[in-house]
Scaffold this active site. Sequence first.
Site, short mmCIF file in Angstrom:
data_model
loop_
_atom_site.label_atom_id
_atom_site.label_comp_id
_atom_site.label_asym_id
_atom_site.label_seq_id
_atom_site.Cartn_x
_atom_site.Cartn_y
_atom_site.Cartn_z
N SER A 101 0.82 -1.10 -0.12
CA SER A 101 -0.37 0.04 -0.40
C SER A 101 1.00 1.29 0.04
O SER A 101 0.37 2.48 0.07
CB SER A 101 -0.78 -0.06 1.42
OG SER A 101 -0.04 -0.43 2.42
N HIS A 106 10.41 -1.06 2.30
CA HIS A 106 9.67 -1.98 3.19
C HIS A 106 9.88 -2.81 3.92
O HIS A 106 9.92 -3.21 2.77
CB HIS A 106 8.65 -0.70 4.23
CG HIS A 106 7.63 -1.33 3.57
ND1 HIS A 106 7.04 -0.63 1.96
CD2 HIS A 106 6.62 -1.99 3.95
CE1 HIS A 106 5.46 -0.85 1.93
NE2 HIS A 106 5.64 -1.94 2.71
#
Length: 120
Positions: A101, A106
């Site tokens: 999202s 990450h």
Amino acid sequence: MSETAPGAADCLFCKIIAGDVPADVVHETDTTVAFRDIDPQAPTHVLVIPKRHEPDLVALATADPGAATDVLRAVGDVAAQEQLGEGYRSVFNTGALAQQSVFHAHVHVLGGRAMTWPPG
Ligand code: DGP
């Protein structure tokens, strides 16, 4: 992070790196930042991100292999700092179908409970 990196201008995680959006930062190096996920899925849920803006970890590894290695080393440092020696899960969702999202690379570091497999 390069100020001119594509996608960086409106990137939430770039704003966290810059200090423009608050976050519970638990670890930082010259090239990485780690902070607690706003919607934790385990007793420990930390996001480790590169300061360089790239949309995902593979793109980062292609553009800057050293920065990708730095992210993985930071994952290990965070796991040790969070006392996850019994086990933890590192997840990098890549692409919308995998529920990514935020399109700044990450790694989710999840621990503090038993994990199940397969993931959902
Ligand atoms: P992913 O779905 O793999 O792209 O993971 C993005 C994660 O980012 C998700 O678990 C929730 C987290 N997140 C979204 N917005 C914020 C925020 O403003 N602060 C923090 N700490 N985490 C956020």
